[in-house]
Design a protein around this motif. Structure first.
Motif, PDB file in Angstrom:
ATOM      1  N   ARG A   1      34.360   4.657  -6.406  1.00 55.69           N
ATOM      2  CA  ARG A   1      32.911   5.575  -5.542  1.00 55.69           C
ATOM      3  C   ARG A   1      31.813   5.346  -6.803  1.00 55.69           C
ATOM      4  O   ARG A   1      32.439   6.558  -8.291  1.00 55.69           O
ATOM      5  N   ALA A   2      30.486   5.682  -6.894  1.00 56.93           N
ATOM      6  CA  ALA A   2      29.978   6.702  -7.762  1.00 56.93           C
ATOM      7  C   ALA A   2      28.668   7.044  -6.917  1.00 56.93           C
ATOM      8  O   ALA A   2      28.684   6.468  -6.582  1.00 56.93           O
ATOM      9  N   ARG A   3      27.821   7.698  -8.074  1.00 55.23           N
ATOM     10  CA  ARG A   3      26.788   8.209  -7.661  1.00 55.23           C
ATOM     11  C   ARG A   3      26.176   7.416  -8.944  1.00 55.23           C
ATOM     12  O   ARG A   3      25.831   7.533  -9.830  1.00 55.23           O
ATOM     13  N   LEU A   4      24.935   6.809  -7.871  1.00 54.82           N
ATOM     14  CA  LEU A   4      23.749   6.326  -8.937  1.00 54.82           C
ATOM     15  C   LEU A   4      22.984   6.679  -9.488  1.00 54.82           C
ATOM     16  O   LEU A   4      22.285   7.068 -10.395  1.00 54.82           O
ATOM     17  N   ALA A   5      22.642   8.134  -8.931  1.00 52.10           N
ATOM     18  CA  ALA A   5      20.787   8.748  -8.740  1.00 52.10           C
ATOM     19  C   ALA A   5      21.481  10.119  -7.859  1.00 52.10           C
ATOM     20  O   ALA A   5      21.913   9.881  -6.707  1.00 52.10           O
ATOM     21  N   ALA A   6      21.328  11.136  -8.550  1.00 45.71           N
ATOM     22  CA  ALA A   6      21.385  12.780  -7.617  1.00 45.71           C
ATOM     23  C   ALA A   6      20.320  12.798  -7.064  1.00 45.71           C
ATOM     24  O   ALA A   6      19.736  12.084  -6.501  1.00 45.71           O
ATOM     25  N   ALA A   7      20.985  13.583  -5.548  1.00 44.31           N
ATOM     26  CA  ALA A   7      19.907  13.595  -4.482  1.00 44.31           C
ATOM     27  C   ALA A   7      18.518  14.603  -5.105  1.00 44.31           C
ATOM     28  O   ALA A   7      18.312  15.238  -6.079  1.00 44.31           O
ATOM     29  N   GLY A   8      17.160  13.779  -4.601  1.00 43.92           N
ATOM     30  CA  GLY A   8      15.486  13.842  -4.827  1.00 43.92           C
ATOM     31  C   GLY A   8      14.913  13.509  -4.539  1.00 43.92           C
ATOM     32  O   GLY A   8      15.369  12.884  -3.389  1.00 43.92           O
ATOM     33  N   ARG A   9      13.855  12.765  -4.842  1.00 41.94           N
ATOM     34  CA  ARG A   9      12.921  12.303  -4.829  1.00 41.94           C
ATOM     35  C   ARG A   9      12.182  11.475  -4.919  1.00 41.94           C
ATOM     36  O   ARG A   9      11.574  11.450  -6.027  1.00 41.94           O
ATOM     37  N   GLY A  10      13.082  10.345  -5.481  1.00 47.50           N
ATOM     38  CA  GLY A  10      12.727   8.959  -6.608  1.00 47.50           C
ATOM     39  C   GLY A  10      11.912   8.281  -5.723  1.00 47.50           C
ATOM     40  O   GLY A  10      11.786   7.846  -4.573  1.00 47.50           O
ATOM     41  N   ARG A  11      10.850   8.612  -6.253  1.00 42.59           N
ATOM     42  CA  ARG A  11       9.477   7.233  -5.878  1.00 42.59           C
ATOM     43  C   ARG A  11       9.656   5.706  -6.696  1.00 42.59           C
ATOM     44  O   ARG A  11       9.534   5.726  -7.653  1.00 42.59           O
ATOM     45  N   ILE A  12       8.895   5.177  -5.484  1.00 46.80           N
ATOM     46  CA  ILE A  12       9.394   3.827  -5.762  1.00 46.80           C
ATOM     47  C   ILE A  12       7.293   3.536  -4.822  1.00 46.80           C
ATOM     48  O   ILE A  12       7.378   2.987  -4.190  1.00 46.80           O
ATOM     49  N   ARG A  13       6.482   2.811  -6.444  1.00 46.90           N
ATOM     50  CA  ARG A  13       4.910   3.080  -5.612  1.00 46.90           C
ATOM     51  C   ARG A  13       4.788   1.377  -5.214  1.00 46.90           C
ATOM     52  O   ARG A  13       6.155   0.805  -5.481  1.00 46.90           O
ATOM     53  N   PRO A  14       3.927   1.364  -4.494  1.00 51.74           N
ATOM     54  CA  PRO A  14       3.463  -0.157  -4.009  1.00 51.74           C
ATOM     55  C   PRO A  14       3.949  -1.927  -4.600  1.00 51.74           C
ATOM     56  O   PRO A  14       3.598  -1.380  -6.414  1.00 51.74           O
ATOM     57  N   LEU A  15       4.973  -2.138  -4.655  1.00 52.10           N
ATOM     58  CA  LEU A  15       5.467  -3.595  -5.198  1.00 52.10           C
ATOM     59  C   LEU A  15       5.829  -3.288  -6.033  1.00 52.10           C
ATOM     60  O   LEU A  15       6.004  -4.269  -7.147  1.00 52.10           O
ATOM     61  N   LYS A  16       7.013  -2.004  -6.461  1.00 52.53           N
ATOM     62  CA  LYS A  16       7.071  -2.033  -7.689  1.00 52.53           C
ATOM     63  C   LYS A  16       8.389  -2.022  -6.806  1.00 52.53           C
ATOM     64  O   LYS A  16       9.242  -2.097  -6.720  1.00 52.53           O
ATOM     65  N   MET A  17       9.592  -1.571  -8.354  1.00 52.30           N
ATOM     66  CA  MET A  17      11.199  -1.863  -7.863  1.00 52.30           C
ATOM     67  C   MET A  17      11.352  -0.717  -9.299  1.00 52.30           C
ATOM     68  O   MET A  17      10.885  -0.075  -9.758  1.00 52.30           O
ATOM     69  N   GLU A  18      12.857  -0.221  -9.009  1.00 55.82           N
ATOM     70  CA  GLU A  18      13.937   1.315  -9.700  1.00 55.82           C
ATOM     71  C   GLU A  18      14.888   0.486  -9.400  1.00 55.82           C
ATOM     72  O   GLU A  18      16.146  -0.102  -9.139  1.00 55.82           O
ATOM     73  N   VAL A  19      15.229   0.298 -10.745  1.00 50.66           N
ATOM     74  CA  VAL A  19      16.960   0.064 -11.202  1.00 50.66           C
ATOM     75  C   VAL A  19      17.715   0.948 -12.499  1.00 50.66           C
ATOM     76  O   VAL A  19      17.029   2.710 -12.292  1.00 50.66           O
ATOM     77  N   TYR A  20      18.973   1.197 -10.890  1.00 50.85           N
ATOM     78  CA  TYR A  20      20.174   1.763 -10.962  1.00 50.85           C
ATOM     79  C   TYR A  20      20.972   1.236 -11.705  1.00 50.85           C
ATOM     80  O   TYR A  20      21.028   0.729 -11.286  1.00 50.85           O
TER      81      TYR A  20
ATOM     82  N   ALA B   1       1.080  -0.878  -0.156  1.00 49.75           N
ATOM     83  CA  ALA B   1      -0.013  -0.476  -0.097  1.00 49.75           C
ATOM     84  C   ALA B   1       1.136   1.122   0.044  1.00 49.75           C
ATOM     85  O   ALA B   1       0.429   1.896  -0.571  1.00 49.75           O
ATOM     86  N   MET B   2       1.786   1.092   0.558  1.00 51.98           N
ATOM     87  CA  MET B   2       3.124   2.407   0.864  1.00 51.98           C
ATOM     88  C   MET B   2       3.968   2.397  -0.591  1.00 51.98           C
ATOM     89  O   MET B   2       4.386   1.722  -0.678  1.00 51.98           O
ATOM     90  N   SER B   3       3.871   4.274  -0.990  1.00 48.91           N
ATOM     91  CA  SER B   3       5.110   3.866  -1.254  1.00 48.91           C
ATOM     92  C   SER B   3       6.470   4.906  -0.616  1.00 48.91           C
ATOM     93  O   SER B   3       6.010   4.734   0.540  1.00 48.91           O
ATOM     94  N   VAL B   4       7.561   3.836  -1.370  1.00 49.06           N
ATOM     95  CA  VAL B   4       8.684   4.922  -0.781  1.00 49.06           C
ATOM     96  C   VAL B   4       9.301   5.712  -1.365  1.00 49.06           C
ATOM     97  O   VAL B   4       9.433   6.327  -2.988  1.00 49.06           O
ATOM     98  N   TRP B   5      10.005   6.344  -0.955  1.00 51.98           N
ATOM     99  CA  TRP B   5      10.742   7.613  -2.043  1.00 51.98           C
ATOM    100  C   TRP B   5      12.184   7.432  -1.328  1.00 51.98           C
ATOM    101  O   TRP B   5      12.717   7.465  -0.475  1.00 51.98           O
ATOM    102  N   ARG B   6      12.632   7.550  -2.107  1.00 52.12           N
ATOM    103  CA  ARG B   6      14.555   7.871  -2.447  1.00 52.12           C
ATOM    104  C   ARG B   6      14.688   9.157  -1.728  1.00 52.12           C
ATOM    105  O   ARG B   6      14.611  10.509  -2.899  1.00 52.12           O
ATOM    106  N   ARG B   7      15.042   9.439  -0.792  1.00 52.23           N
ATOM    107  CA  ARG B   7      15.579  10.784  -0.281  1.00 52.23           C
ATOM    108  C   ARG B   7      17.125  10.824  -0.081  1.00 52.23           C
ATOM    109  O   ARG B   7      18.116  10.004   0.488  1.00 52.23           O
ATOM    110  N   GLY B   8      18.029  12.168  -0.645  1.00 47.67           N
ATOM    111  CA  GLY B   8      18.948  12.910  -1.386  1.00 47.67           C
ATOM    112  C   GLY B   8      19.765  11.686  -2.205  1.00 47.67           C
ATOM    113  O   GLY B   8      18.613  10.861  -2.337  1.00 47.67           O
ATOM    114  N   PRO B   9      21.032  11.334  -2.241  1.00 44.42           N
ATOM    115  CA  PRO B   9      21.412  10.582  -3.126  1.00 44.42           C
ATOM    116  C   PRO B   9      21.583   9.065  -3.051  1.00 44.42           C
ATOM    117  O   PRO B   9      21.551   8.612  -2.018  1.00 44.42           O
TER     118      PRO B   9
END
Length: 227
Positions: free
Chosen positions: A132-151, A110-118
């Motif tokens: 060392r590497a930065r896969l995603a910059a600081a921001g509010r990337g959202r992962i919806r319920p029962l979903k995934m995000e690939v970096y 039911a819950m979304s998850v937001w990525r905070r920061g890098p």
């Protein structure tokens, strides 16, 4: 019969009917005068069930899971150690070419998850950081319920200075000769779960066992769970 008895009897009959138990024909006569009460009671039970379900869905947090779904390296070579030390061991020149797919899984239904920061990562060998590497910059990337995000991490260097130390350098040379490298990818990020104000840090390590891979002969790789 007073109102309290009618309500109690109606709710009892309602539970029997809603659950599909008992003989509905037998109860028809007793419910004939309390149809409205039964309807309200059934509606109340449904509302309570939905409320309990939502409380459970938002009160219990299933942590974000991190996996490595794909990884390949085209080269990982050690040059002769550079002259001099800086207190942590000899600096070696390392050349590498690595590609990794880091996946964040939201198993909350039911819950979304937001990525905070890098979203940061470190490639390590025997505890020593190679890259060392930065896969995603600081921001509010959202992962919806029962979903995934690939970096995707793609990193390469030619003769990069790495503080391996003599033992780790010797082990890297042995693994290169054997054609199999045991590496680690450390992943760092912060997340915010919907309906939960506090940020939560994620610090996981993903073991990587890699063989050289080319475009014409890709090495097999099985998904790795990070912990």
């Amino acid at each position: 019969m007073d109102d309290e008895d009618v309500c109690g009897d109606a709710c009892g009959e309602c539970i029997v009917m809603c659950c599909g138990g008992g003989d509905t024909h037998h109860h028809h006569h007793s419910l004939s005068g309390t149809t409205a009460a039964v309807s309200c009671c059934c509606l109340l039970l449904v509302v309570l069930a939905v409320a309990a379900l939502l409380v459970a869905a938002y009160a219990v947090v299933v942590p974000v899971r991190v996996t490595i779904d794909d990884a390949a390296h085209g080269r990982l070579a050690l040059a002769a150690p550079a002259s001099g030390t800086n207190g942590t061991g000899s600096a070696a020149a390392v050349s590498y070419d690595l590609s990794v797919a880091v996946v964040l899984h939201n198993h909350n239904w039911a819950m979304s998850v937001w990525r905070r920061g890098p979203l940061d990562a470190e490639l390590r060998f025997r505890g020593r950081t190679i890259a060392r590497a930065r896969l995603a910059a600081a921001g509010r990337g959202r992962i919806r319920p029962l979903k995934m995000e690939v970096y995707r991490l793609n990193t390469a260097a030619e003769g990069a200075p790495v503080e391996l130390g003599p033992d780790a350098a010797a082990e890297l040379a042995r693994e290169r000769a054997a054609g199999v490298f045991d590496l680690e990818l450390a992943v760092f990020l912060e997340v915010h779960y919907e309906a939960h104000p506090r940020r939560r840090a994620i610090r996981v390590t993903c073991p990587l066992r890699l063989s050289p891979s080319t475009a014409t002969a890709p090495a097999a790789f099985a998904r790795v769970k990070c912990a």
